[in-house]
Design a protein around this motif. Structure first.
Motif, short mmCIF file in Angstrom:
data_model
loop_
_atom_site.label_atom_id
_atom_site.label_comp_id
_atom_site.label_asym_id
_atom_site.label_seq_id
_atom_site.Cartn_x
_atom_site.Cartn_y
_atom_site.Cartn_z
N MET A 191 0.79 -1.22 0.00
CA MET A 191 0.00 0.00 0.00
C MET A 191 0.83 1.28 0.00
SD MET A 191 -3.11 1.23 -0.16
CE MET A 191 -4.33 0.05 0.43
N PRO A 192 1.91 1.39 0.77
CA PRO A 192 2.66 2.66 0.78
C PRO A 192 3.23 3.07 -0.57
CG PRO A 192 3.28 1.30 2.66
CD PRO A 192 2.46 0.44 1.75
N TYR A 193 3.39 2.12 -1.48
CA TYR A 193 4.00 2.39 -2.78
C TYR A 193 2.98 2.76 -3.85
CZ TYR A 193 8.21 0.51 -0.69
OH TYR A 193 9.30 0.29 0.12
N ALA A 194 1.70 2.52 -3.60
CA ALA A 194 0.65 2.84 -4.57
C ALA A 194 0.30 4.32 -4.46
CB ALA A 194 -0.59 1.99 -4.32
N PRO A 195 0.41 5.08 -5.55
CA PRO A 195 0.14 6.52 -5.47
C PRO A 195 -1.35 6.85 -5.28
CG PRO A 195 0.61 5.89 -7.73
CD PRO A 195 0.88 4.69 -6.89
N ARG A 196 -2.21 5.99 -5.77
CA ARG A 196 -3.65 6.17 -5.63
C ARG A 196 -4.29 4.80 -5.76
NH1 ARG A 196 -1.72 7.88 -10.35
NH2 ARG A 196 -2.57 7.00 -12.29
N VAL A 197 -5.52 4.64 -5.23
CA VAL A 197 -6.10 3.31 -5.08
C VAL A 197 -7.58 3.31 -5.41
CG1 VAL A 197 -6.52 1.41 -3.44
CG2 VAL A 197 -4.41 2.76 -3.25
N GLN A 198 -8.00 2.28 -6.13
CA GLN A 198 -9.39 1.86 -6.19
C GLN A 198 -9.46 0.48 -5.52
OE1 GLN A 198 -10.69 1.62 -10.26
NE2 GLN A 198 -10.82 3.84 -10.54
N MET A 199 -10.66 0.05 -5.15
CA MET A 199 -10.84 -1.29 -4.58
C MET A 199 -12.02 -2.00 -5.22
SD MET A 199 -10.21 -0.91 -0.48
CE MET A 199 -8.80 -0.02 0.18
N HIS A 200 -11.91 -3.32 -5.26
CA HIS A 200 -13.00 -4.22 -5.62
C HIS A 200 -13.32 -5.13 -4.45
CE1 HIS A 200 -12.65 -4.30 -10.32
NE2 HIS A 200 -13.31 -3.27 -9.89
N LEU A 201 -14.59 -5.47 -4.30
CA LEU A 201 -15.04 -6.47 -3.34
C LEU A 201 -15.95 -7.44 -4.09
CD1 LEU A 201 -16.12 -4.10 -0.43
CD2 LEU A 201 -14.10 -5.54 -0.45
N ALA A 202 -15.87 -8.71 -3.71
CA ALA A 202 -16.73 -9.72 -4.35
C ALA A 202 -16.82 -10.93 -3.43
CB ALA A 202 -16.18 -10.13 -5.72
N GLY A 203 -17.75 -11.80 -3.75
CA GLY A 203 -17.93 -13.04 -3.00
C GLY A 203 -17.35 -14.23 -3.74
N GLY A 204 -17.04 -15.27 -3.01
CA GLY A 204 -16.53 -16.51 -3.58
C GLY A 204 -16.85 -17.67 -2.65
N PHE A 205 -16.17 -18.78 -2.85
CA PHE A 205 -16.41 -19.92 -1.96
C PHE A 205 -15.17 -20.81 -1.91
CE2 PHE A 205 -17.30 -21.76 -6.06
CZ PHE A 205 -16.94 -23.10 -5.94
N PHE A 206 -15.06 -21.57 -0.83
CA PHE A 206 -13.96 -22.53 -0.67
C PHE A 206 -14.45 -23.89 -1.11
CE2 PHE A 206 -11.31 -25.54 1.71
CZ PHE A 206 -10.05 -25.08 1.35
N ASP A 207 -13.76 -24.48 -2.09
CA ASP A 207 -14.09 -25.81 -2.60
C ASP A 207 -13.36 -26.85 -1.76
OD1 ASP A 207 -13.86 -28.28 -4.21
OD2 ASP A 207 -14.90 -27.11 -5.73
N GLU A 208 -14.10 -27.56 -0.93
CA GLU A 208 -13.49 -28.53 -0.03
C GLU A 208 -12.77 -29.64 -0.78
OE1 GLU A 208 -13.30 -28.30 3.14
OE2 GLU A 208 -14.76 -26.73 3.63
N GLU A 209 -13.34 -30.08 -1.91
CA GLU A 209 -12.74 -31.18 -2.66
C GLU A 209 -11.38 -30.79 -3.25
OE1 GLU A 209 -13.81 -34.03 -6.51
OE2 GLU A 209 -15.40 -32.92 -5.48
N GLN A 210 -11.31 -29.57 -3.79
CA GLN A 210 -10.06 -29.12 -4.39
C GLN A 210 -9.14 -28.41 -3.41
OE1 GLN A 210 -10.21 -27.60 -8.51
NE2 GLN A 210 -12.45 -27.66 -8.32
N GLY A 211 -9.69 -28.03 -2.26
CA GLY A 211 -8.89 -27.32 -1.26
C GLY A 211 -8.48 -25.94 -1.71
N LEU A 212 -9.37 -25.26 -2.47
CA LEU A 212 -9.05 -23.95 -3.02
C LEU A 212 -10.21 -22.98 -2.82
CD1 LEU A 212 -7.45 -24.98 -6.44
CD2 LEU A 212 -6.21 -24.04 -4.48
#
Length: 280
Positions: A191-212
């Motif tokens: 963060m200290p090196y970024a001169p300006r910032v936008q952000m994204h937020l989103a949802g996801g899920f953890f796949d137990e079978e793949q462990g990801l």
């Protein structure tokens, strides 16, 4: 400083553009209404901050982005009175007019790749001037062999180009969970090196079978991502320009659209108010 707050615009959420806590909108260039040149995507809604988000600049490719694509991208930004333009740190094609993979691949964390990315970012920023440009750090399921860490690569990139950082909070959370690093430490280092910032937020899920953990843009935003968002806001005080929620599938009802928007707003307002109190 209170960032602009909004959604990545989809047909399913255009009604929310009139919400009093929303003053920003992100238009995905590839999804914009056709014909691009005769009708504003936002249809006249009163929006203070409009971002145009591209998918195919492919700044990690060995050759610069094509002029026709850049012309169209800048044209849509002008048409919609945009504030800024963004795309992703990765590559989607092998060369100008080459094979399109249809997905972002991470760049090798090497000096030659850094040189290519910086050259392309300088080219893009000059081409889209006067619009400021932001580059998004992507979620990845593999990493190419490199000679530096991702934070080191990003810090050097920001120092050399002055490009803005589109911090996708969910991407950093997903990468941290999948590759065993602390996402808060990642944001704190970069963060200290970024001169300006936008952000994204989103949802996801953890796949137990793949462990990801998969950043799907199709589920509610989880508590851990909200926590990382608030932490990132505090670290980025004074340079976070705008925050957007992305939702691309399994669209919720109006109550859920507004709940996440209002939570995003309230956390940003609380962080800004706390900082103002400290500075007074």
């Amino acid at each position: 400083m209170m960032p602009a707050i909004g959604y990545a615009v989809r047909r399913e959420n255009r009604f929310i553009l009139s919400d009093p806590k929303l003053n920003a909108a992100e238009i995905t260039f590839e999804h914009a209404d056709l014909p691009l040149w005769t009708k504003s995507f936002i249809n006249g809604d009163d929006i203070d901050y409009v971002a145009i988000h591209a998918l195919k600049l492919s700044v990690g490719s060995p050759d610069p982005p094509g002029k026709a694509y850049l012309d169209a991208l800048k044209g849509v930004a002008i048409e919609n009175n945009a504030t800024a333009i963004s795309d992703h740190l990765g590559f989607t094609r092998d060369g100008e007019g080459g094979v399109e993979m249809g997905h972002f691949a991470p760049v090798p964390l090497t000096q030659p790749a850094l040189d290519v990315v910086c050259r392309n970012l300088d080219y893009v920023q000059k081409y889209v001037d006067p619009f400021p440009f932001y580059i998004e750090t992507i979620a990845y399921l593999f990493q190419l062999e490199g000679t530096m860490s991702e934070p080191e690569f990003l810090k050097k990139m920001f120092q050399r180009t002055g490009v803005g950082w589109l911090l996708d909070v969910t991407n950093v959370y997903a990468n941290g969970r999948n590759f065993g690093f602390d996402p808060k430490e990642f944001v704190e280092e970069v963060m200290p090196y970024a001169p300006r910032v936008q952000m994204h937020l989103a949802g996801g899920f953890f796949d137990e079978e793949q462990g990801l953990y998969f950043d799907t843009h199709s589920q509610p935003i989880p508590d851990d991502v909200w926590d990382l968002y608030e932490y990132s806001l505090k670290l980025g005080q004074g340079k976070v320009d705008a925050v957007f929620i992305e939702r691309d599938a399994e669209f919720p009802g109006e109550e859920e659209w507004r709940r996440e928007l209002h939570k995003m707003y309230d956390l940003a307002e609380g962080t800004s108010s706390s900082q103002a109190t400290v500075n007074s």
